[in-house]
Design a protein around this motif. Structure first.
Motif, PDB file in Angstrom:
ATOM      1  N   ARG A 233       0.200  -1.020  -0.148  1.00 57.01           N
ATOM      2  CA  ARG A 233       0.171  -0.364   0.300  1.00 57.01           C
ATOM      3  C   ARG A 233       0.901   1.182  -0.054  1.00 57.01           C
ATOM      4  NH1 ARG A 233      -2.616  -1.313   6.064  1.00 57.01           N
ATOM      5  NH2 ARG A 233      -0.399  -2.316   6.530  1.00 57.01           N
ATOM      6  N   ASP A 234       0.229   2.514  -0.278  1.00 57.89           N
ATOM      7  CA  ASP A 234       1.250   3.789  -0.393  1.00 57.89           C
ATOM      8  C   ASP A 234       1.364   3.604   1.016  1.00 57.89           C
ATOM      9  OD1 ASP A 234       1.160   4.025  -3.147  1.00 57.89           O
ATOM     10  OD2 ASP A 234      -1.148   5.112  -2.670  1.00 57.89           O
ATOM     11  N   ARG A 235       0.887   3.781   2.095  1.00 61.80           N
ATOM     12  CA  ARG A 235       1.425   4.629   3.656  1.00 61.80           C
ATOM     13  C   ARG A 235       1.459   3.248   4.471  1.00 61.80           C
ATOM     14  NH1 ARG A 235      -3.215   7.093   2.872  1.00 61.80           N
ATOM     15  NH2 ARG A 235      -4.936   6.253   4.606  1.00 61.80           N
ATOM     16  N   ALA A 236       2.301   2.957   5.348  1.00 60.32           N
ATOM     17  CA  ALA A 236       1.919   2.264   6.175  1.00 60.32           C
ATOM     18  C   ALA A 236       0.354   1.864   7.404  1.00 60.32           C
ATOM     19  CB  ALA A 236       3.189   1.853   7.791  1.00 60.32           C
ATOM     20  N   SER A 237      -0.343   2.724   7.315  1.00 54.56           N
ATOM     21  CA  SER A 237      -1.516   2.496   8.104  1.00 54.56           C
ATOM     22  C   SER A 237      -3.018   2.707   7.384  1.00 54.56           C
ATOM     23  CB  SER A 237      -1.233   2.658   9.398  1.00 54.56           C
ATOM     24  OG  SER A 237      -1.361   4.006   9.699  1.00 54.56           O
ATOM     25  N   TYR A 238      -3.160   1.614   7.932  1.00 52.45           N
ATOM     26  CA  TYR A 238      -5.503   2.909   6.932  1.00 52.45           C
ATOM     27  C   TYR A 238      -4.599   3.021   5.444  1.00 52.45           C
ATOM     28  CZ  TYR A 238     -10.057   4.817   8.330  1.00 52.45           C
ATOM     29  OH  TYR A 238     -10.889   4.862   7.556  1.00 52.45           O
ATOM     30  N   ALA A 239      -4.417   2.098   5.208  1.00 57.98           N
ATOM     31  CA  ALA A 239      -4.432   2.591   3.767  1.00 57.98           C
ATOM     32  C   ALA A 239      -5.254   0.982   2.404  1.00 57.98           C
ATOM     33  CB  ALA A 239      -3.805   2.524   3.245  1.00 57.98           C
ATOM     34  N   PHE A 240      -5.864   1.230   1.878  1.00 58.51           N
ATOM     35  CA  PHE A 240      -6.327   0.492   0.997  1.00 58.51           C
ATOM     36  C   PHE A 240      -5.048  -0.536  -0.227  1.00 58.51           C
ATOM     37  CE2 PHE A 240      -9.996   2.852   1.639  1.00 58.51           C
ATOM     38  CZ  PHE A 240     -11.059   1.607   2.307  1.00 58.51           C
ATOM     39  N   ALA A 241      -5.554  -1.248  -0.053  1.00 60.12           N
ATOM     40  CA  ALA A 241      -4.348  -2.398  -0.610  1.00 60.12           C
ATOM     41  C   ALA A 241      -4.107  -1.833  -1.786  1.00 60.12           C
ATOM     42  CB  ALA A 241      -4.612  -3.996  -0.764  1.00 60.12           C
ATOM     43  N   LEU A 242      -3.108  -1.905  -2.637  1.00 57.27           N
ATOM     44  CA  LEU A 242      -2.362  -1.354  -4.273  1.00 57.27           C
ATOM     45  C   LEU A 242      -2.210  -2.666  -5.049  1.00 57.27           C
ATOM     46  CD1 LEU A 242       0.017   1.479  -4.125  1.00 57.27           C
ATOM     47  CD2 LEU A 242      -2.225   1.066  -5.477  1.00 57.27           C
ATOM     48  N   ILE A 243      -1.608  -3.806  -4.060  1.00 55.22           N
ATOM     49  CA  ILE A 243      -1.666  -5.470  -4.020  1.00 55.22           C
ATOM     50  C   ILE A 243      -1.666  -5.788  -2.719  1.00 55.22           C
ATOM     51  CG2 ILE A 243      -1.149  -7.009  -5.475  1.00 55.22           C
ATOM     52  CD1 ILE A 243      -1.776  -5.082  -7.869  1.00 55.22           C
ATOM     53  N   SER A 244      -2.987  -6.991  -2.770  1.00 55.09           N
ATOM     54  CA  SER A 244      -2.045  -8.057  -1.420  1.00 55.09           C
ATOM     55  C   SER A 244      -2.523  -9.079  -1.883  1.00 55.09           C
ATOM     56  CB  SER A 244      -3.471  -7.345  -0.505  1.00 55.09           C
ATOM     57  OG  SER A 244      -4.665  -7.880  -0.917  1.00 55.09           O
ATOM     58  N   VAL A 245      -1.436 -10.265  -2.047  1.00 52.05           N
ATOM     59  CA  VAL A 245      -1.053 -11.653  -1.841  1.00 52.05           C
ATOM     60  C   VAL A 245      -2.097 -12.538  -0.421  1.00 52.05           C
ATOM     61  CG1 VAL A 245      -0.414 -13.458  -2.945  1.00 52.05           C
ATOM     62  CG2 VAL A 245       0.031 -11.090  -3.185  1.00 52.05           C
ATOM     63  N   ALA A 246      -2.801 -13.349   0.008  1.00 51.89           N
ATOM     64  CA  ALA A 246      -3.045 -14.481   0.367  1.00 51.89           C
ATOM     65  C   ALA A 246      -2.276 -15.676  -0.116  1.00 51.89           C
ATOM     66  CB  ALA A 246      -4.486 -14.672   1.136  1.00 51.89           C
ATOM     67  N   ALA A 247      -1.321 -15.606   0.557  1.00 57.43           N
ATOM     68  CA  ALA A 247      -0.831 -17.529   0.504  1.00 57.43           C
ATOM     69  C   ALA A 247      -0.651 -17.827   1.439  1.00 57.43           C
ATOM     70  CB  ALA A 247       0.819 -16.662  -0.168  1.00 57.43           C
ATOM     71  N   ALA A 248      -1.880 -19.577   1.138  1.00 60.56           N
ATOM     72  CA  ALA A 248      -1.306 -20.443   1.987  1.00 60.56           C
ATOM     73  C   ALA A 248      -0.584 -21.942   1.689  1.00 60.56           C
ATOM     74  CB  ALA A 248      -2.966 -20.595   2.261  1.00 60.56           C
ATOM     75  N   LEU A 249       0.260 -22.800   1.731  1.00 53.65           N
ATOM     76  CA  LEU A 249       0.642 -23.800   1.595  1.00 53.65           C
ATOM     77  C   LEU A 249       1.016 -24.823   2.545  1.00 53.65           C
ATOM     78  CD1 LEU A 249       4.706 -21.835   0.471  1.00 53.65           C
ATOM     79  CD2 LEU A 249       2.623 -22.702  -0.853  1.00 53.65           C
ATOM     80  N   GLN A 250       1.003 -26.517   1.776  1.00 55.47           N
ATOM     81  CA  GLN A 250       1.062 -27.793   2.845  1.00 55.47           C
ATOM     82  C   GLN A 250       2.788 -28.141   2.181  1.00 55.47           C
ATOM     83  OE1 GLN A 250      -2.094 -30.097   2.469  1.00 55.47           O
ATOM     84  NE2 GLN A 250      -2.344 -29.638   4.503  1.00 55.47           N
ATOM     85  N   MET A 251       3.353 -27.858   3.089  1.00 53.79           N
ATOM     86  CA  MET A 251       4.912 -28.463   2.376  1.00 53.79           C
ATOM     87  C   MET A 251       5.205 -29.887   2.644  1.00 53.79           C
ATOM     88  SD  MET A 251       5.294 -25.369   0.674  1.00 53.79           S
ATOM     89  CE  MET A 251       7.447 -25.682   0.638  1.00 53.79           C
ATOM     90  N   ASP A 252       6.167 -30.159   1.621  1.00 46.34           N
ATOM     91  CA  ASP A 252       6.879 -31.668   2.615  1.00 46.34           C
ATOM     92  C   ASP A 252       8.046 -31.572   1.642  1.00 46.34           C
ATOM     93  OD1 ASP A 252       7.575 -33.994   2.127  1.00 46.34           O
ATOM     94  OD2 ASP A 252       6.861 -35.228   0.953  1.00 46.34           O
ATOM     95  N   GLY A 253       8.300 -30.895   2.366  1.00 44.77           N
ATOM     96  CA  GLY A 253      10.501 -30.505   2.454  1.00 44.77           C
ATOM     97  C   GLY A 253      10.284 -29.382   1.813  1.00 44.77           C
ATOM     98  N   ASP A 254      10.994 -29.570   0.411  1.00 44.61           N
ATOM     99  CA  ASP A 254      11.065 -28.056  -0.658  1.00 44.61           C
ATOM    100  C   ASP A 254       9.942 -28.123  -1.971  1.00 44.61           C
ATOM    101  OD1 ASP A 254      12.942 -27.199   0.660  1.00 44.61           O
ATOM    102  OD2 ASP A 254      14.284 -28.363  -1.045  1.00 44.61           O
ATOM    103  N   ARG A 255       9.072 -29.386  -1.579  1.00 43.71           N
ATOM    104  CA  ARG A 255       8.096 -29.544  -2.302  1.00 43.71           C
ATOM    105  C   ARG A 255       6.448 -29.156  -1.873  1.00 43.71           C
ATOM    106  NH1 ARG A 255       3.667 -33.220  -4.344  1.00 43.71           N
ATOM    107  NH2 ARG A 255       4.215 -34.078  -2.300  1.00 43.71           N
ATOM    108  N   VAL A 256       5.790 -28.385  -2.805  1.00 45.14           N
ATOM    109  CA  VAL A 256       4.276 -27.872  -2.434  1.00 45.14           C
ATOM    110  C   VAL A 256       3.599 -28.316  -2.900  1.00 45.14           C
ATOM    111  CG1 VAL A 256       2.745 -26.491  -2.790  1.00 45.14           C
ATOM    112  CG2 VAL A 256       5.001 -25.543  -3.365  1.00 45.14           C
TER     113      VAL A 256
END
Length: 333
Positions: A233-256
């Motif tokens: 976002r443009d500033r650190a607080s109380y601003a809407f996202a220019l871009i946001s990413v929600a990433a969630a993984l299950q890992m088996d070592g280095d393999r996704v």
């Protein structure tokens, strides 16, 4: 100012009945609706206060191991609930990234799902071209300032973006929205809840008239150990996202073994990065593989004059968010 009547609903059935009256809308925390009313964008004739309905303000475990979050649970309470923090850290992070602590203390989960776009042309009634506010009038953002607008799923009618952080996490977690209406109860898969603009950008969701959100269900937790919500976002607080990413993984070592990626700030609805997920599932998580997956996620981007930077920014944000979810350094925004 138009005359507005007020009614306090005592239960879900009463709220649904009251909502059948012309010009009736539900009000919970009011953090978005009251802004729209003050600006003359929303002009309800009747407010149906649902904040006193019992049973909608709790977080409970479900028989399948998932959880149910009532529609009246405050954003701050949901973010800090022990079950959410331990088993759904992605959702907790996204909620805490949104708005200010004061707004989170008022805003409800159900209301968060229904946030209207923060497009300046939509909010400023001095602009007469806004298909979301006045269908058929045009879209001032197409030829105006469009730095913060959508790059995916746009139409010739609208390029506004969905502003919710919480919804991006819910999209990645395959949540389900529970609603009650004149025809009874039903469940809506999260991917089907919000709409792309098409030729009806004034319609944000697939809710039917008079339907009330009662809860959000999350499936059994899969991503307790490897999840990250990144908000650029443009500033650190109380601003809407220019871009946001929600990433969630299950890992088996280095393999996704399993991956979920959703983007915010890029479309009229939370955008599930299915192409990137397909490229990463079952693969060893190398930087080249990750960069290729991020590029695939933005392959269909259609940026506007002022927001072309969002394409590369989104790709870099995906790389960084997935790396951080996996517990690895790397990926520069």
């Amino acid at each position: 100012m138009d005359a507005i009547s007020y009614e306090r609903a005592g239960d879900v059935a009463g709220a649904v009945r009251a909502a059948q009256q012309p010009g009736a809308v539900f009000i919970g925390g009011g953090t978005n609706l009251l802004d729209l009313m003050k600006g003359g964008v929303a002009r309800p004739l009747r407010l149906i206060d649902i904040t006193h309905i019992g049973g909608l303000d709790t977080v409970t475990t479900q028989p399948d191991g998932g959880i149910r979050i009532g529609a009246l649970v405050r954003n701050s309470d949901a973010a800090n609930h022990a079950l959410v923090r331990e088993h759904y850290p992605l959702l907790s992070q996204a909620l805490l990234a949104g708005a200010s602590s004061q707004l989170r203390n008022m805003a409800t989960v159900g209301g968060n799902l229904l946030q209207r776009t923060r497009c300046g042309y939509f909010y400023d009634t001095a602009f007469t071209q806004c298909n979301k506010r006045m269908p058929g009038s045009g879209c001032a953002a197409l030829d105006g300032l469009n730095r913060t607008h959508a790059i995916l799923g746009t139409s010739a009618q609208c390029i506004a973006v969905n502003p919710s952080d919480m919804s991006v996490a819910l999209a990645a977690l395959d949540a389900v929205v529970r609603v009650s209406g004149p025809a009874g109860e039903r469940v809506i898969p999260f991917a089907e809840f919000h709409r792309l603009p098409g030729d009806r950008p004034d319609v944000d969701t697939t809710l039917q008239p008079g339907e009330l959100i009662t809860a959000v269900d999350l499936p059994p937790p899969l991503f307790s150990s490897h999840a990250h919500y990144l908000k650029v976002r443009d500033r650190a607080s109380y601003a809407f996202a220019l871009i946001s990413v929600a990433a969630a993984l299950q890992m088996d070592g280095d393999r996704v073994s399993t991956v979920r990626i959703a983007l915010g700030g890029v479309a009229h609805k939370p955008w599930r990065a299915s192409a990137a997920e397909q490229m990463l599932n079952g693969q060893t998580l190398t930087q080249d593989t990750l960069r290729n997956a991020a590029a695939a996620a933005l392959r269909d981007a259609r940026p506007q004059r002022d927001n072309r930077f969002k394409v590369q920014l989104a790709q870099r944000a995906i790389v960084r968010a997935v790396n951080q979810a996996a517990g690895r350094a790397g990926g520069v925004v």
